[in-house]
Design a protein around this motif. Sequence first.
Motif, PDB file in Angstrom:
ATOM      1  N   ASP B 139      51.184  42.456  47.491  1.00 57.09           N
ATOM      2  CA  ASP B 139      50.608  42.048  46.205  1.00 57.09           C
ATOM      3  C   ASP B 139      50.371  43.302  45.378  1.00 57.09           C
ATOM      4  OD1 ASP B 139      50.190  39.158  46.706  1.00 57.09           O
ATOM      5  OD2 ASP B 139      48.961  39.931  48.347  1.00 57.09           O
ATOM      6  N   SER B 141      50.688  45.218  41.079  1.00 57.65           N
ATOM      7  CA  SER B 141      50.994  45.119  39.663  1.00 57.65           C
ATOM      8  C   SER B 141      51.322  46.502  39.141  1.00 57.65           C
ATOM      9  CB  SER B 141      49.805  44.538  38.889  1.00 57.65           C
ATOM     10  OG  SER B 141      50.172  44.309  37.551  1.00 57.65           O
ATOM     11  N   GLU B 254      41.036  43.362  50.213  1.00 56.66           N
ATOM     12  CA  GLU B 254      40.979  42.464  49.061  1.00 56.66           C
ATOM     13  C   GLU B 254      40.362  43.173  47.850  1.00 56.66           C
ATOM     14  OE1 GLU B 254      39.310  38.616  49.899  1.00 56.66           O
ATOM     15  OE2 GLU B 254      39.094  38.174  47.772  1.00 56.66           O
ATOM     16  N   ARG B 255      39.301  43.935  48.106  1.00 58.32           N
ATOM     17  CA  ARG B 255      38.615  44.634  47.001  1.00 58.32           C
ATOM     18  C   ARG B 255      39.559  45.638  46.348  1.00 58.32           C
ATOM     19  NH1 ARG B 255      34.019  46.087  49.803  1.00 58.32           N
ATOM     20  NH2 ARG B 255      34.565  48.281  50.010  1.00 58.32           N
ATOM     21  N   LYS B 258      42.703  43.782  44.599  1.00 62.98           N
ATOM     22  CA  LYS B 258      42.284  43.042  43.399  1.00 62.98           C
ATOM     23  C   LYS B 258      41.917  43.992  42.270  1.00 62.98           C
ATOM     24  CE  LYS B 258      41.301  38.411  44.765  1.00 62.98           C
ATOM     25  NZ  LYS B 258      40.321  37.390  45.098  1.00 62.98           N
ATOM     26  N   ARG B 259      41.270  45.113  42.611  1.00 60.47           N
ATOM     27  CA  ARG B 259      40.933  46.059  41.540  1.00 60.47           C
ATOM     28  C   ARG B 259      42.209  46.648  40.939  1.00 60.47           C
ATOM     29  NH1 ARG B 259      40.895  51.173  41.284  1.00 60.47           N
ATOM     30  NH2 ARG B 259      40.725  51.596  43.519  1.00 60.47           N
ATOM     31  N   ILE B 261      45.112  45.352  40.714  1.00 60.28           N
ATOM     32  CA  ILE B 261      45.781  44.362  39.864  1.00 60.28           C
ATOM     33  C   ILE B 261      44.933  44.077  38.619  1.00 60.28           C
ATOM     34  CG2 ILE B 261      46.527  41.936  39.751  1.00 60.28           C
ATOM     35  CD1 ILE B 261      47.414  42.253  42.710  1.00 60.28           C
ATOM     36  N   ASP B 262      43.621  43.954  38.822  1.00 57.20           N
ATOM     37  CA  ASP B 262      42.743  43.616  37.689  1.00 57.20           C
ATOM     38  C   ASP B 262      42.672  44.706  36.626  1.00 57.20           C
ATOM     39  OD1 ASP B 262      42.207  41.151  38.617  1.00 57.20           O
ATOM     40  OD2 ASP B 262      40.206  41.581  39.418  1.00 57.20           O
ATOM     41  N   GLU B 265      45.454  43.566  34.552  1.00 51.80           N
ATOM     42  CA  GLU B 265      45.272  42.195  34.045  1.00 51.80           C
ATOM     43  C   GLU B 265      44.157  42.134  32.994  1.00 51.80           C
ATOM     44  OE1 GLU B 265      46.789  38.996  34.556  1.00 51.80           O
ATOM     45  OE2 GLU B 265      48.361  40.383  35.183  1.00 51.80           O
TER      46      GLU B 265
END
Lengths: 281, 382
Positions: B139, B141, B254-255, B258-259, B261-262, B265
Amino acid sequence: MYLKPAYEIREKYLRKDMLPTIFCPGCGIGSALQYTLRAIDDLGLNQDEIVWVSGIGCSSRVPGFVNFDGLHTTHGRALAFATGIKLTNPDLKIIAFMGDGDAAAIGGNHFIHAIRRNLDVTVILINNFTYGMTGGQVAPTALKGLKGTTAPYGQFENPFDIADLAVSAGANYVARWSVFNYLQGINSIKKALQKEGFSLVEFLSPCPISFGRRNRMKTSPELLRWYQKITVPLAKAKKMPPEELEGKIVIGEFADRDRPGLVREYEAYKKRAKKMMGWEE
Amino acid sequence: MRYPFPVGKSDFIQGDEAIARAAILAGCRFYAGYPITPASEIFEAMALYMPLVDGVSIQMEDEIASIAAIIGASWAGAKAMTATSGPGFSLMQENIGYAIMTETPIVIVDVQRGGPSTGQPTLAAQGDIMQAIWGTHGDHSLIVLSPSTVQEAFDFTIRAFNLAEKYRTPVVLLTDAEIAHMRERVHIPNPDEIEIVNRKLPANEEEAKYPFGDIHGDGVPPMPVFGKGYRTYVTGLTHDERGRPKTVDAEVHERLIKRIIDKLECNKADIITYDAYELEDAEIAIVTTGIVSRSAVRAVKILRERGVKAGLLKLNTIWPFDFDMIEELAERVKKIYVPEMNLGQLYHLVKEGANGKAEVELISKIGGEVHTPMEIVERVVG
């Protein structure tokens, strides 16, 4: 040579929050690491001006345990990453901690080209004849007949002699020892760290868990005795007929020369470019 | 600072040349590459210019080494770039993932050619859109920009460096053989007219302890470059805020992911740019990117002359993707056409964005030629 107590070296250079290491009982990587740190300490090198780079595998975890800038990269690519670091900031001294699979298999091309360019880097190479972290598959350094999970009936291919390869490709300094040759090891690393250009110190390093078990050498002392049997000092090897050297590994210092390193070559190239363009006299 | 090419005036140059000059004006001082058609001219220009501006240009043994070297250079403090084409871009994918995971600002130029495999080395294609976005595993970005003119190749290259530095991420400049080899008039601004963004450095020792944290609350940690005494450890393994490997901790993984990608985003509004042409009252929308949007502009003109209310949405940023904007567009128009030089890669994104609010039709063309305006017009008017 005066050897400081090990705890002083540990206190000064290791990251306490990263301990214990991932290494198995009897592994030789800790020894090679200790020799490297002792060499740095003896030479009085600045900890903030050294970057450790590595690829993938057991040996590659070393930059995580030492309190220096460190780049733990992709399998076999340490020297390609190091090329970018060194040419961007030539003030940094680079130590690449690599395994035999890392350097001679997946990174073989990077290895020979970094040597050809005479990249200013000191490679500490852990040669344990196996892929330790992934569970004992056969490595391109494994002597014929040695077993690995991917050569369960004994290796049928010819091995690479990494030190030999490095000498041929043009390295400025090349030495090979087993991790039990500690004084020679430390001295060689000290020499290597002071060399311009490419320097390599290869260590035959015990891996009793992934390699030894499969080859009837379950403990480090058994591997030590095996190293004693298969290694031949360079001076002695020179007097031996080739058939006697079959299946043996020569240890010693194989190259010690002073060809200009990549940094110096590129500096001269920049000057030449400016001169050719009429920018400078 | 003296530049080895004219600044503050226009020049008639190839897309590849424009990218090289822009990189140098953006502050790029490290280039590593491996020759490949149709991207080689970028390397050749960098080889010519870099030593003169005290930068480095080095020919590595392959594309894997090239991207590895620029990641190393970035951690040593340089703005760094490599350029390649599809086959080389495929080789780089593992280290693109490494750059994403280690939040290393780098710029990768992919001059697309016909594929798969060695395909059509000298002909244009848009076959790497999916590879640029999803080529590496896991996963993730990153940012993908797509120019349609030589001027845009120049401008977007500067923007690519700025976005890479601002968000500590790899940025792909996705162009094609047509733009790379086309000569056009390009305005090369004076260096002092160019907005330059530099990476956030740690303000103090305390900040440097968290090279992968979120100490400023914007998702982008300051980057402690090597040699400053911060003793930073960088790894492609899942790591915590301090950079320590935590490979079996689900929460840490996960942290971190997600950071990463975020941070893109949540900043879509800043990253995504597009050009809308005749779109206000459009009933037919053409959504496209890169070289094909130039034919699409002409197609819209012809369609309007014929009484068809057509408009064009030209995407300058391909990723992150503004799915909401496409949905809003789909609510306003009757039909969306997606002309592209592949068998439907942007089409998938647009169709997902449209979310069933309008019919989406692919106008595909492969083989090396750009759509003519009439090919688009004929498909729209049937």
